[in-house]
Scaffold this motif. Structure first.
Motif, mmCIF file in Angstrom:
data_model
loop_
_atom_site.group_PDB
_atom_site.id
_atom_site.type_symbol
_atom_site.label_atom_id
_atom_site.label_comp_id
_atom_site.label_asym_id
_atom_site.label_seq_id
_atom_site.Cartn_x
_atom_site.Cartn_y
_atom_site.Cartn_z
ATOM 1 N N GLU A 1 -21.553 -30.059 25.864
ATOM 2 C CA GLU A 1 -21.799 -28.786 26.521
ATOM 3 C C GLU A 1 -23.282 -28.631 26.866
ATOM 4 N N LEU A 2 -24.154 -29.023 25.932
ATOM 5 C CA LEU A 2 -25.591 -28.958 26.186
ATOM 6 C C LEU A 2 -25.983 -29.935 27.294
ATOM 7 N N GLN A 3 -25.417 -31.135 27.273
ATOM 8 C CA GLN A 3 -25.706 -32.112 28.316
ATOM 9 C C GLN A 3 -25.344 -31.556 29.693
ATOM 10 N N ASN A 4 -24.215 -30.839 29.771
ATOM 11 C CA ASN A 4 -23.799 -30.241 31.042
ATOM 12 C C ASN A 4 -24.749 -29.123 31.474
ATOM 13 N N LYS A 5 -25.226 -28.326 30.509
ATOM 14 C CA LYS A 5 -26.185 -27.264 30.831
ATOM 15 C C LYS A 5 -27.491 -27.851 31.352
ATOM 16 N N VAL A 6 -27.928 -28.909 30.692
ATOM 17 C CA VAL A 6 -29.187 -29.551 31.075
ATOM 18 C C VAL A 6 -29.063 -30.187 32.457
ATOM 19 N N GLY A 7 -27.909 -30.815 32.722
ATOM 20 C CA GLY A 7 -27.652 -31.365 34.049
ATOM 21 C C GLY A 7 -27.796 -32.867 34.143
ATOM 22 N N THR A 8 -27.292 -33.407 35.255
ATOM 23 C CA THR A 8 -27.285 -34.845 35.504
ATOM 24 C C THR A 8 -28.197 -35.182 36.675
ATOM 25 N N GLU A 9 -29.019 -36.212 36.487
ATOM 26 C CA GLU A 9 -29.977 -36.674 37.502
ATOM 27 C C GLU A 9 -30.785 -35.509 38.081
ATOM 28 N N GLU A 10 -31.299 -34.675 37.164
ATOM 29 C CA GLU A 10 -32.037 -33.465 37.553
ATOM 30 C C GLU A 10 -33.547 -33.627 37.443
ATOM 31 N N TYR A 11 -34.023 -34.588 36.651
ATOM 32 C CA TYR A 11 -35.411 -34.545 36.199
ATOM 33 C C TYR A 11 -36.235 -35.735 36.669
ATOM 34 N N ASP A 12 -37.461 -35.418 37.059
ATOM 35 C CA ASP A 12 -38.432 -36.456 37.392
ATOM 36 C C ASP A 12 -39.054 -37.034 36.135
ATOM 37 N N PRO B 1 -29.309 -43.648 25.027
ATOM 38 C CA PRO B 1 -28.227 -43.828 26.002
ATOM 39 C C PRO B 1 -27.944 -42.615 26.891
ATOM 40 N N VAL B 2 -28.313 -41.401 26.457
ATOM 41 C CA VAL B 2 -28.013 -40.216 27.278
ATOM 42 C C VAL B 2 -29.173 -39.839 28.197
ATOM 43 N N ILE B 3 -30.310 -40.514 28.074
ATOM 44 C CA ILE B 3 -31.484 -40.163 28.876
ATOM 45 C C ILE B 3 -31.355 -40.589 30.340
ATOM 46 N N PRO B 4 -30.894 -41.816 30.637
ATOM 47 C CA PRO B 4 -30.820 -42.204 32.059
ATOM 48 C C PRO B 4 -30.016 -41.233 32.918
ATOM 49 N N ALA B 5 -28.960 -40.661 32.378
ATOM 50 C CA ALA B 5 -28.144 -39.713 33.144
ATOM 51 C C ALA B 5 -28.886 -38.425 33.456
ATOM 52 N N ARG B 6 -29.906 -38.113 32.691
ATOM 53 C CA ARG B 6 -30.692 -36.904 32.938
ATOM 54 C C ARG B 6 -31.741 -37.131 34.028
ATOM 55 N N LEU B 7 -32.164 -38.375 34.206
ATOM 56 C CA LEU B 7 -33.273 -38.705 35.102
ATOM 57 C C LEU B 7 -32.819 -38.961 36.530
ATOM 58 N N GLU C 1 -37.980 -51.603 17.726
ATOM 59 C CA GLU C 1 -36.618 -51.070 17.629
ATOM 60 C C GLU C 1 -36.377 -50.003 18.697
ATOM 61 N N VAL C 2 -37.355 -49.131 18.892
ATOM 62 C CA VAL C 2 -37.227 -48.085 19.905
ATOM 63 C C VAL C 2 -37.285 -48.689 21.300
ATOM 64 N N LYS C 3 -38.189 -49.626 21.514
ATOM 65 C CA LYS C 3 -38.304 -50.297 22.818
ATOM 66 C C LYS C 3 -36.979 -50.945 23.205
ATOM 67 N N LYS C 4 -36.344 -51.616 22.256
ATOM 68 C CA LYS C 4 -35.059 -52.271 22.529
ATOM 69 C C LYS C 4 -33.989 -51.245 22.905
ATOM 70 N N ALA C 5 -33.950 -50.118 22.167
ATOM 71 C CA ALA C 5 -32.942 -49.090 22.454
ATOM 72 C C ALA C 5 -33.124 -48.521 23.857
ATOM 73 N N ILE C 6 -34.385 -48.312 24.252
ATOM 74 C CA ILE C 6 -34.673 -47.769 25.584
ATOM 75 C C ILE C 6 -34.283 -48.778 26.661
ATOM 76 N N GLU C 7 -34.592 -50.041 26.435
ATOM 77 C CA GLU C 7 -34.227 -51.087 27.409
ATOM 78 C C GLU C 7 -32.716 -51.282 27.453
ATOM 79 N N ASP C 8 -32.060 -51.234 26.306
ATOM 80 C CA ASP C 8 -30.598 -51.372 26.267
ATOM 81 C C ASP C 8 -29.912 -50.234 27.032
ATOM 82 N N ALA C 9 -30.592 -49.079 27.113
ATOM 83 C CA ALA C 9 -30.034 -47.938 27.851
ATOM 84 C C ALA C 9 -30.205 -48.104 29.360
#
Length: 327
Positions: free
Chosen positions: A247-258, A274-280, A298-306
């Motif tokens: 519900e929060l993801q829908n409020k925030v929106g998809t492909e809304e942000y620079d 994994p949920v960040i690319p859909a916001r950008l 570990e964080v770098k890998k997670a971001i690249e895997d996304a």
């Protein structure tokens, strides 16, 4: 201000029962000391990037509560606590239940820390606490005023400074490195006091959306926007966990942000990635910090895997910023 501190000698098994009992009696400011290791969930919720070393759990606990020492007789409230403790014995092992007392001076959880927060600069921006007088020589400076209240975010922590520096670079642009992102829409995940949202707006963002787990952050952010003379319509702020709250993801929106900025913790960024690319939007940037240095890879890998491309990594002390782009 003087306070009376009362400490109940009890068991770890009874902690929650006693805390609820004290709350039901109208007693606030409860403190628990035991040797139970923090869980991963506790670690994330309490913004702790690595767990403290503790001796083995012996089942003992000290539950303390504070009552203002205003000269009134506290016998009645203590009697109620003792009666309630005895009633709890039929439900849980409360241990000895012995109550000891001590006195403490100037116990002001909200304000005592203020002595450690004073004005400072990041680039050409002067960040000033609201309670500090503006110096005459600073009256023409680019000013941000902040009162964190009970939320996280004075701007002085290395992680916040890393995020601020990146916002300045990507919103204003840097001829040697990156063109400016003109009039960006910004998502601030874990907005805290609102400092990153406010800086983004003051340096050129057209609007911001913020999220945080703590409802108090909504109050702090609103108040800090008003202090900085920003139109409240420029920001929308929501309580919730972006990781799994659809519900929060829908409020925030998809492909809304620079730009999405997240000054949180490694153990939150990893499942969030994994949920960040859909916001950008395409070409948008993910700016993040709160990453202790030994978790950088570990964080770098997670971001690249996304599916994001890491474009730069910066360090300040033991803290790390990773900035990535959606191609």
């Amino acid at each position: 201000m003087k306070w009376k501190k009362y400490t109940i000698d009890t068991t770890t098994q009874a902690e929650d029962f006693i805390s609820m009992m004290l709350s039901d009696l109208g007693i606030e400011g409860i403190e628990i000391e035991d040797k139970i290791p923090l869980s991963k969930a506790d670690q994330t919720e309490m913004f702790i990037d690595f767990l403290p070393e503790l001796p083995p759990d012996d089942g003992r606990s000290a539950v303390s509560f504070y009552i203002e020492d205003d000269g009134s007789d506290q016998t009645e409230i203590l009697k109620k606590v003792k009666v309630a403790l005895e009633e709890l014995r039929s439900t849980v092992d409360v241990g000895s239940g012995i109550i000891t007392s001590s006195e403490t001076e100037d116990l002001d959880w909200i304000n005592n820390w203020k002595k450690f927060f004073s004005s400072f600069y990041i680039d050409d921006i002067l960040i000033k606490p609201t309670w500090e007088e503006l110096k005459e020589e600073d009256k023409d400076k680019f000013l941000i005023e902040i009162d964190p209240g009970i939320s996280f975010g004075t701007g002085k922590h290395e992680t916040t400074q890393l995020c601020i520096s990146q916002l300045l670079k990507y919103i204003r642009g840097n001829e040697e490195y990156v063109p400016a992102v003109k009039n960006p829409k910004v998502l601030d995940v874990g907005c805290g006091s609102g400092i990153l949202s406010i800086i983004a707006l003051k340096i050129g963002a057209q609007s911001v959306v913020g999220t945080d787990l703590d409802p108090d952050c909504m109050i702090s952010t609103k108040e800090n926007m008003e202090v900085n003379h920003l139109d409240l319509d420029l920001g929308k702020f929501y309580v919730g966990n972006l990781i799994d709250d659809v519900e929060l993801q829908n409020k925030v929106g998809t492909e809304e942000y620079d730009i999405v900025v997240a000054n949180i913790l490694a153990d939150v960024i990893i499942p969030m990635a994994p949920v960040i690319p859909a916001r950008l939007k395409k070409g948008g940037y993910f700016i993040t910090s709160g990453i202790i240095d030994f978790k950088e890879n570990e964080v770098k890998k997670a971001i690249e895997d996304a599916g994001l491309e890491v474009v730069e990594i910066n360090h300040k002390g033991e803290w790390v910023n990773i900035t990535a782009r959606k191609n």
